[in-house]
Motif scaffolding. Sequence first.
Motif, PDB file in Angstrom:
ATOM      1  N   LYS A   1     -19.028 -25.714  31.022  1.00  0.00           N
ATOM      2  CA  LYS A   1     -19.994 -25.926  31.133  1.00  0.00           C
ATOM      3  C   LYS A   1     -20.721 -24.460  30.323  1.00  0.00           C
ATOM      4  O   LYS A   1     -20.183 -23.276  30.996  1.00  0.00           O
ATOM      5  CB  LYS A   1     -20.171 -25.687  32.731  1.00  0.00           C
ATOM      6  CG  LYS A   1     -21.512 -24.997  33.510  1.00  0.00           C
ATOM      7  CD  LYS A   1     -21.947 -24.932  34.591  1.00  0.00           C
ATOM      8  CE  LYS A   1     -20.814 -23.789  35.568  1.00  0.00           C
ATOM      9  NZ  LYS A   1     -20.742 -23.956  37.234  1.00  0.00           N
TER      10      LYS A   1
ATOM     11  N   TYR B   1     -28.098 -23.076  29.703  1.00  0.00           N
ATOM     12  CA  TYR B   1     -27.292 -24.198  29.918  1.00  0.00           C
ATOM     13  C   TYR B   1     -26.784 -25.034  29.179  1.00  0.00           C
ATOM     14  O   TYR B   1     -28.079 -25.765  27.971  1.00  0.00           O
ATOM     15  CB  TYR B   1     -26.688 -25.056  30.852  1.00  0.00           C
ATOM     16  CG  TYR B   1     -26.646 -24.572  32.939  1.00  0.00           C
ATOM     17  CD1 TYR B   1     -25.430 -23.505  32.612  1.00  0.00           C
ATOM     18  CD2 TYR B   1     -27.813 -24.335  33.408  1.00  0.00           C
ATOM     19  CE1 TYR B   1     -25.554 -23.069  33.913  1.00  0.00           C
ATOM     20  CE2 TYR B   1     -27.241 -23.660  34.856  1.00  0.00           C
ATOM     21  CZ  TYR B   1     -26.039 -23.109  35.099  1.00  0.00           C
ATOM     22  OH  TYR B   1     -25.963 -22.842  36.109  1.00  0.00           O
TER      23      TYR B   1
ATOM     24  N   LEU C   1     -18.552 -21.130  34.836  1.00  0.00           N
ATOM     25  CA  LEU C   1     -19.636 -21.110  33.914  1.00  0.00           C
ATOM     26  C   LEU C   1     -18.440 -20.700  32.365  1.00  0.00           C
ATOM     27  O   LEU C   1     -18.024 -18.959  32.395  1.00  0.00           O
ATOM     28  CB  LEU C   1     -20.498 -19.799  33.646  1.00  0.00           C
ATOM     29  CG  LEU C   1     -21.237 -19.556  33.083  1.00  0.00           C
ATOM     30  CD1 LEU C   1     -22.475 -21.011  32.165  1.00  0.00           C
ATOM     31  CD2 LEU C   1     -22.719 -18.423  33.200  1.00  0.00           C
TER      32      LEU C   1
ATOM     33  N   LEU D   1     -29.609 -18.204  35.392  1.00  0.00           N
ATOM     34  CA  LEU D   1     -29.836 -19.971  34.809  1.00  0.00           C
ATOM     35  C   LEU D   1     -29.491 -19.835  36.617  1.00  0.00           C
ATOM     36  O   LEU D   1     -29.466 -19.321  37.420  1.00  0.00           O
ATOM     37  CB  LEU D   1     -28.391 -20.227  34.611  1.00  0.00           C
ATOM     38  CG  LEU D   1     -27.920 -19.719  33.455  1.00  0.00           C
ATOM     39  CD1 LEU D   1     -25.920 -19.853  33.218  1.00  0.00           C
ATOM     40  CD2 LEU D   1     -28.607 -20.403  32.291  1.00  0.00           C
TER      41      LEU D   1
END
Length: 324
Positions: free
Chosen positions: A34, A44, A299, A316
């Motif tokens: 991710k 993303y 992340l 995000l």
Amino acid sequence: MELKGIHHVSAITANAKNNYQFYTEILGMRLVKKSVNQDDACMYHLFYADEIGNPGTDLTFFEIVRAGHTYEGNNSISLTSLRVSDDDALVYWKKRLEQYGVDHDEIKQQFGRSILHFRDPEGQRLALVSDQTNNGVKAGVPWAKSPVPTAKGITGLGPVKLTVPDPSPTVKVITDVLGFRYVDSYPSPLVGQPEMEVYETGEGGTGAEVHIEHRTDIPKERPGRGSVHHVAFRVNDEEELAAWHDKVKKARMPNSGLVDRYYFQSLYFREPNGILFELATDGPGFATDEDVEHLGEKLALPPFLEDKRMQIEANLTRLDTNCN
């Protein structure tokens, strides 16, 4: 030099959360990374693959929240296929797609293989292809914790289809520059259209093929959610990628130069019909900055973006993948 096969395919989604649910819960792929689009860190970049993200198993998505509808057409990567072990797996998948209300066709024969076409909720054009008769690039290994039984799981990327109004310049690039070999052709599923041509590289087989569709009856594709951004081909290492860079330059093809993607090294260029190609190294891989058991849970940012983490995370929408 010889390209080893398909490395990854990158596509567009307008909703990372729904995309994550479909590709992990229904297709049973593992989210192995991710991260964010390194060229535009406000979106993303999600990587779905086999158990550890082996090269040749990655289907990735950029989240472009305002992405509009895709108007399908020419000058495009018009189909991404996913490998499964055998014909019985396709029977399982047809039932599974029906169970979850996924738009799909019937199982059919194409180029001597069983294949099942389907679409994701955003209209992404996909197909499951059986490796029952395959002799070529080795498949990946499905994730043991997938909701799909291991024996039926997706094992990697299969052939990609390029749809172009004039195949000659595309063929010239993939054969003369990239070293693909012509294999054979097979009838188009559309009445009155030219035959589909198949080219392969490396050990060949489902993990190393490009299928070229010649269409003069449709306009140029207008990409959006559910379209493919680019396809990447496998290069052994950085030294070989540098040699490919020299070859692409000698062919007078504008290119990105060598790009450090941290998880692999890349080179980008467009073939004459406007389709974006990438050459990417097999390593160092997705376990570079995360433990294999916990890939995709947090992340992940390459070192050159780490100092901007707070700003990036603030831009995000939260995407909970801790249950991965």
